[in-house]
Design a protein around this motif. Structure first.
Motif, PDB file in Angstrom:
ATOM      1  N   ALA A  56       0.839  -1.209   0.000  1.00  0.00           N
ATOM      2  CA  ALA A  56       0.000   0.000   0.000  1.00  0.00           C
ATOM      3  C   ALA A  56       0.869   1.252   0.000  1.00  0.00           C
ATOM      4  O   ALA A  56       0.569   2.225  -0.697  1.00  0.00           O
ATOM      5  CB  ALA A  56      -0.931  -0.008   1.210  1.00  0.00           C
ATOM      6  N   VAL A  59       2.326   2.023  -3.459  1.00  0.00           N
ATOM      7  CA  VAL A  59       1.416   2.705  -4.380  1.00  0.00           C
ATOM      8  C   VAL A  59       1.170   4.134  -3.908  1.00  0.00           C
ATOM      9  O   VAL A  59       1.208   5.077  -4.701  1.00  0.00           O
ATOM     10  CB  VAL A  59       0.083   1.934  -4.511  1.00  0.00           C
ATOM     11  CG1 VAL A  59      -0.858   2.668  -5.429  1.00  0.00           C
ATOM     12  CG2 VAL A  59       0.348   0.546  -5.045  1.00  0.00           C
ATOM     13  N   ALA A  60       0.944   4.319  -2.586  1.00  0.00           N
ATOM     14  CA  ALA A  60       0.583   5.652  -2.090  1.00  0.00           C
ATOM     15  C   ALA A  60       1.730   6.637  -2.295  1.00  0.00           C
ATOM     16  O   ALA A  60       1.518   7.759  -2.732  1.00  0.00           O
ATOM     17  CB  ALA A  60       0.198   5.583  -0.615  1.00  0.00           C
ATOM     18  N   GLY A  64       1.457   7.241  -6.240  1.00  0.00           N
ATOM     19  CA  GLY A  64       0.451   8.257  -5.965  1.00  0.00           C
ATOM     20  C   GLY A  64       1.015   9.650  -5.790  1.00  0.00           C
ATOM     21  O   GLY A  64       0.401  10.612  -6.232  1.00  0.00           O
ATOM     22  N   VAL A  68       3.029  11.731  -9.466  1.00  0.00           N
ATOM     23  CA  VAL A  68       2.153  12.858  -9.829  1.00  0.00           C
ATOM     24  C   VAL A  68       3.010  14.102 -10.029  1.00  0.00           C
ATOM     25  O   VAL A  68       2.813  14.868 -10.978  1.00  0.00           O
ATOM     26  CB  VAL A  68       1.081  13.090  -8.751  1.00  0.00           C
ATOM     27  CG1 VAL A  68       0.284  14.341  -9.061  1.00  0.00           C
ATOM     28  CG2 VAL A  68       0.144  11.916  -8.668  1.00  0.00           C
ATOM     29  N   PHE A  72       3.450  16.158 -13.390  1.00  0.00           N
ATOM     30  CA  PHE A  72       3.161  17.597 -13.304  1.00  0.00           C
ATOM     31  C   PHE A  72       4.293  18.402 -13.930  1.00  0.00           C
ATOM     32  O   PHE A  72       4.068  19.290 -14.744  1.00  0.00           O
ATOM     33  CB  PHE A  72       2.984  17.964 -11.824  1.00  0.00           C
ATOM     34  CG  PHE A  72       2.704  19.409 -11.582  1.00  0.00           C
ATOM     35  CD1 PHE A  72       1.450  19.925 -11.823  1.00  0.00           C
ATOM     36  CD2 PHE A  72       3.690  20.255 -11.111  1.00  0.00           C
ATOM     37  CE1 PHE A  72       1.183  21.256 -11.600  1.00  0.00           C
ATOM     38  CE2 PHE A  72       3.430  21.588 -10.887  1.00  0.00           C
ATOM     39  CZ  PHE A  72       2.178  22.076 -11.139  1.00  0.00           C
ATOM     40  N   MET A  75       4.535  17.971 -17.720  1.00  0.00           N
ATOM     41  CA  MET A  75       3.488  18.719 -18.407  1.00  0.00           C
ATOM     42  C   MET A  75       3.738  20.211 -18.343  1.00  0.00           C
ATOM     43  O   MET A  75       3.515  20.947 -19.301  1.00  0.00           O
ATOM     44  CB  MET A  75       2.124  18.386 -17.791  1.00  0.00           C
ATOM     45  CG  MET A  75       1.558  17.069 -18.260  1.00  0.00           C
ATOM     46  SD  MET A  75       0.152  16.564 -17.283  1.00  0.00           S
ATOM     47  CE  MET A  75      -0.931  17.953 -17.539  1.00  0.00           C
TER      48      MET A  75
ATOM     49  N   LEU B  82      -8.770   5.720 -16.884  1.00  0.00           N
ATOM     50  CA  LEU B  82      -7.904   5.900 -15.718  1.00  0.00           C
ATOM     51  C   LEU B  82      -8.592   6.705 -14.633  1.00  0.00           C
ATOM     52  O   LEU B  82      -8.228   6.631 -13.473  1.00  0.00           O
ATOM     53  CB  LEU B  82      -6.624   6.641 -16.117  1.00  0.00           C
ATOM     54  CG  LEU B  82      -5.535   5.827 -16.764  1.00  0.00           C
ATOM     55  CD1 LEU B  82      -4.322   6.706 -17.009  1.00  0.00           C
ATOM     56  CD2 LEU B  82      -5.156   4.673 -15.875  1.00  0.00           C
ATOM     57  N   LEU B 114      -4.891   2.044   1.707  1.00  0.00           N
ATOM     58  CA  LEU B 114      -5.429   1.776   0.368  1.00  0.00           C
ATOM     59  C   LEU B 114      -6.236   2.966  -0.117  1.00  0.00           C
ATOM     60  O   LEU B 114      -6.123   3.367  -1.278  1.00  0.00           O
ATOM     61  CB  LEU B 114      -6.311   0.526   0.392  1.00  0.00           C
ATOM     62  CG  LEU B 114      -5.606  -0.800   0.213  1.00  0.00           C
ATOM     63  CD1 LEU B 114      -6.614  -1.924   0.237  1.00  0.00           C
ATOM     64  CD2 LEU B 114      -4.858  -0.805  -1.105  1.00  0.00           C
ATOM     65  N   ALA B 116      -5.794   6.052   0.721  1.00  0.00           N
ATOM     66  CA  ALA B 116      -4.843   7.115   0.365  1.00  0.00           C
ATOM     67  C   ALA B 116      -4.211   6.832  -0.988  1.00  0.00           C
ATOM     68  O   ALA B 116      -4.060   7.747  -1.815  1.00  0.00           O
ATOM     69  CB  ALA B 116      -3.774   7.239   1.442  1.00  0.00           C
ATOM     70  N   SER B 117      -3.861   5.560  -1.253  1.00  0.00           N
ATOM     71  CA  SER B 117      -3.176   5.300  -2.519  1.00  0.00           C
ATOM     72  C   SER B 117      -4.145   5.393  -3.699  1.00  0.00           C
ATOM     73  O   SER B 117      -3.756   5.854  -4.770  1.00  0.00           O
ATOM     74  CB  SER B 117      -2.463   3.952  -2.495  1.00  0.00           C
ATOM     75  OG  SER B 117      -3.282   2.968  -1.955  1.00  0.00           O
ATOM     76  N   GLY B 120      -4.709   8.965  -4.381  1.00  0.00           N
ATOM     77  CA  GLY B 120      -3.509   9.561  -4.969  1.00  0.00           C
ATOM     78  C   GLY B 120      -3.376   9.261  -6.454  1.00  0.00           C
ATOM     79  O   GLY B 120      -2.920  10.115  -7.218  1.00  0.00           O
ATOM     80  N   THR B 121      -3.768   8.060  -6.882  1.00  0.00           N
ATOM     81  CA  THR B 121      -3.605   7.717  -8.293  1.00  0.00           C
ATOM     82  C   THR B 121      -4.784   8.187  -9.135  1.00  0.00           C
ATOM     83  O   THR B 121      -4.722   8.120 -10.358  1.00  0.00           O
ATOM     84  CB  THR B 121      -3.445   6.191  -8.470  1.00  0.00           C
ATOM     85  OG1 THR B 121      -4.436   5.546  -7.684  1.00  0.00           O
ATOM     86  CG2 THR B 121      -2.088   5.718  -8.033  1.00  0.00           C
ATOM     87  N   VAL B 123      -5.763  11.063  -9.791  1.00  0.00           N
ATOM     88  CA  VAL B 123      -5.579  12.319 -10.512  1.00  0.00           C
ATOM     89  C   VAL B 123      -4.991  12.113 -11.912  1.00  0.00           C
ATOM     90  O   VAL B 123      -5.097  12.971 -12.773  1.00  0.00           O
ATOM     91  CB  VAL B 123      -4.689  13.279  -9.693  1.00  0.00           C
ATOM     92  CG1 VAL B 123      -3.271  12.788  -9.648  1.00  0.00           C
ATOM     93  CG2 VAL B 123      -4.737  14.674 -10.256  1.00  0.00           C
ATOM     94  N   TYR B 124      -4.378  10.927 -12.139  1.00  0.00           N
ATOM     95  CA  TYR B 124      -3.748  10.705 -13.451  1.00  0.00           C
ATOM     96  C   TYR B 124      -4.735  10.847 -14.591  1.00  0.00           C
ATOM     97  O   TYR B 124      -4.389  11.382 -15.640  1.00  0.00           O
ATOM     98  CB  TYR B 124      -3.095   9.328 -13.504  1.00  0.00           C
ATOM     99  CG  TYR B 124      -1.854   9.247 -12.664  1.00  0.00           C
ATOM    100  CD1 TYR B 124      -0.804  10.111 -12.904  1.00  0.00           C
ATOM    101  CD2 TYR B 124      -1.739   8.345 -11.624  1.00  0.00           C
ATOM    102  CE1 TYR B 124       0.334  10.076 -12.130  1.00  0.00           C
ATOM    103  CE2 TYR B 124      -0.602   8.298 -10.848  1.00  0.00           C
ATOM    104  CZ  TYR B 124       0.432   9.157 -11.103  1.00  0.00           C
ATOM    105  OH  TYR B 124       1.540   9.121 -10.334  1.00  0.00           O
ATOM    106  N   ALA B 127      -5.074  14.542 -15.268  1.00  0.00           N
ATOM    107  CA  ALA B 127      -3.839  15.138 -15.774  1.00  0.00           C
ATOM    108  C   ALA B 127      -3.561  14.671 -17.203  1.00  0.00           C
ATOM    109  O   ALA B 127      -3.213  15.475 -18.075  1.00  0.00           O
ATOM    110  CB  ALA B 127      -2.679  14.778 -14.856  1.00  0.00           C
ATOM    111  N   ALA B 146      -3.552  18.465 -10.935  1.00  0.00           N
ATOM    112  CA  ALA B 146      -2.431  17.780 -10.307  1.00  0.00           C
ATOM    113  C   ALA B 146      -1.951  18.571  -9.086  1.00  0.00           C
ATOM    114  O   ALA B 146      -1.757  18.018  -7.999  1.00  0.00           O
ATOM    115  CB  ALA B 146      -1.302  17.596 -11.308  1.00  0.00           C
ATOM    116  N   ILE B 150      -2.255  17.225  -5.105  1.00  0.00           N
ATOM    117  CA  ILE B 150      -1.051  17.022  -4.286  1.00  0.00           C
ATOM    118  C   ILE B 150      -1.141  17.870  -3.025  1.00  0.00           C
ATOM    119  O   ILE B 150      -0.818  17.425  -1.929  1.00  0.00           O
ATOM    120  CB  ILE B 150       0.213  17.398  -5.071  1.00  0.00           C
ATOM    121  CG1 ILE B 150       0.424  16.447  -6.228  1.00  0.00           C
ATOM    122  CG2 ILE B 150       1.439  17.353  -4.177  1.00  0.00           C
ATOM    123  CD1 ILE B 150       1.512  16.913  -7.160  1.00  0.00           C
TER     124      ILE B 150
END
Lengths: 166, 333
Positions: A56, A59-60, A64, A68, A72, A75, B82, B114, B116-117, B120-121, B123-124, B127, B146, B150
């Motif tokens: 976890a 991934v976080a 995550g 990002v 960012f 881009m 996504l 979980l 949080a993750s 967090g993902t 937003v892809y 973006a 993005a 964050i």
């Protein structure tokens, strides 16, 4: 063939393929997305090794938060196209060095596989948040504090470097 | 094999429930906002407008699938997917009621992580949509999304950490049971009011809903990251926003409003599902109410509020909570 092995096989293939995709893609956004896929597939491997907390957090934190920021910045700078000249003059030594180090790493990996053989994973330990928290604040307290000071120093450094003089 | 069948059945039922919930949430929002603005709202399709979501879905499916000529085609198609998948994944860890089936996967010891993750993902999708459209409004919308996610993720996570401290477990099923004692005063919203308000505010920022909808501020960015999208691809973005609304309401109920618990819910499980539904509906109505009431924040104010206001407050809240728990104050362990 157990279900676990089947999952491992699929995830391992995905992680190797995404790592190759990361190296070979010409577009930085695609490379970043391949890296995220790679990180998520590693998280699944951690899950297979009975480490849900590490999975976890993988991934976080990596997929995550850090990626990002990568996406960012790519881009924001519009830097997704790779159109650098062949090799910049200052970096001539970089390719041979990278090749030598890569070969050394490959030999290391092969040595471990062939000399020691592939064994079953280490004994299953209870790797939930509680057990890991205990370990971090008792056995590994010193490295934990050193790592946090390092991160704090990096943060202060970033603030100092980006501060405008006025 | 029966385990696989069990999982597949649960997934199908939850997906069906969530997608129906999404469809009718759009209608509920339009009706409620109309009432707040002294209008009637959609009332033509079916009795009292009840078939409106169906009509909209049909319209969106029949629209032409359009891709801008200079867009990155693959990423342009991938972005809506996504964005919708993480929204759906959130439901795996929410306990819907006092029943083995309804608890889904909420017993996992890392449930909060979980959440949080996944957040967090999420937003892809936005973006990548902004980047792949090759449109300046879309790119700015994607960048804003993005940056905003964050910035607010930190306070969001710290608010959840206060809840984890209170219940000494990161599994959502245990968080519900930690709020059992003391009737309604046992709910964490009364024992952790600051964490509850920070969670509510940051959840709305993560959703990019009014008053935090700078990601798609019409006056500045036409429609932000969705500018070039139409038809079903647009519908998927819409869907992900509303599904996340339901999921975050469910999380708020689980963390702060006692979850599925209520009078006699522990003895008779259908009641627990009913309580959960009522509580989630209340949260959703508050969200719609906020959208109809508050104006949008300015972008620099949004960033300053997140970093200089919410983050230190959330951090202080964690420290104070930890101190209270160690001191053994009644109500804090």
């Amino acid at each position: 063939m157990s279900a676990e092995f089947l999952v491992f096989l699929v995830v391992a293939l995905i992680s190797v393929a995404s790592a190759l995709g990361l190296l070979l893609s010409k577009n930085a956004i695609y490379a970043a997305m391949f890296l995220i896929l790679n990180m998520v597939s590693l998280a699944v491997i951690y899950l297979l090794l009975n480490a849900p907390f590490i999975a976890a957090v993988q991934v976080a934190v990596y997929a995550g938060a850090i990626m990002v920021l990568f996406v960012f910045v790519i881009m924001l700078l519009g830097a997704e196209k790779l159109n650098a000249p062949e090799t910049r003059p200052g970096l001539k030594w970089q390719q041979p060095l990278a090749l030598a180090l890569g070969v050394a790493l490959a030999f290391q990996a092969l040595y471990v596989v062939f000399a020691r053989g592939i064994t079953a994973p280490a004994n299953v330990i209870e790797a939930g948040p509680l057990a890991i928290g205990r370990l971090l604040f008792t056995t590994y307290l010193f490295p934990f504090e050193v790592a946090s000071i390092l991160l704090l120093a990096a943060m202060v450094g970033a603030v100092v470097l980006t501060k405008k003089d006025n | 094999m029966s385990l696989l069948l069990d999982v597949v059945l649960k997934v199908v039922v939850v997906l069906f429930a969530v997608l129906t919930g999404f469809a009718y949430l759009t209608l509920l929002e339009r009706k409620f906002i109309s009432r707040l603005q002294a209008r009637i709202g959609p009332n033509r399709a079916g009795p009292a407008g009840l078939l409106q979501p169906l009509a909209e879905a049909l319209k969106l499916i029949l629209k032409e699938s359009f891709v801008p000529s200079r867009a990155d085609k693959f990423m342009f198609f991938l972005a809506p997917i996504l964005s919708v998948i993480p929204a759906l994944m959130l439901f795996a860890v929410i306990p819907f009621g006092n029943n083995d089936v309804l608890q889904l996967a909420s017993h996992v010891p890392v449930g909060v992580l979980l959440v949080a993750s996944i957040i967090g993902t999420a937003v892809y999708g936005i973006a990548i949509a902004g980047w792949s459209s090759n449109n300046k409004y879309a790119s700015l919308g994607g960048l804003r999304a993005a940056a905003q996610v964050i910035s607010y993720e930190l306070a969001f996570g710290l608010a959840m950490i206060a809840v984890v401290l209170m219940s000494s477990s990161a599994s959502l099923a245990d968080i519900v049971t930690a709020q059992f004692g003391g009737g309604i005063l046992g709910w964490f919203i009364f024992r952790q009011p600051l964490a509850a308000s920070i969670f509510a505010i940051t959840a709305m920022a993560e959703l990019a809903r009014a008053p935090f909808d700078l990601v798609e501020a019409e006056q500045e960015l036409t429609a932000g990251y969705m500018t070039e999208y139409g038809g079903m691809k647009f519908a998927l973005f819409y869907m992900s926003e509303y599904i996340k609304m339901i999921a975050l309401s469910g999380l708020f109920v689980t963390f702060f409003l006692g979850g599925w618990n209520g009078p006699f819910a522990q003895e008779f499980w259908p009641l627990s599902l009913l309580y959960f539904f009522i509580k989630v509906l209340a949260c959703l109505l508050v969200m719609v109410w906020v959208r109809a009431t508050l104006p949008r924040l300015r972008y620099d104010k949004l960033m300053a509020f997140g970093w200089k206001g919410l983050l230190p407050l959330a951090l202080a809240n964690v420290v104070v909570t930890a101190a209270l728990i160690v001191s053994g104050l009644p109500g804090y362990k």
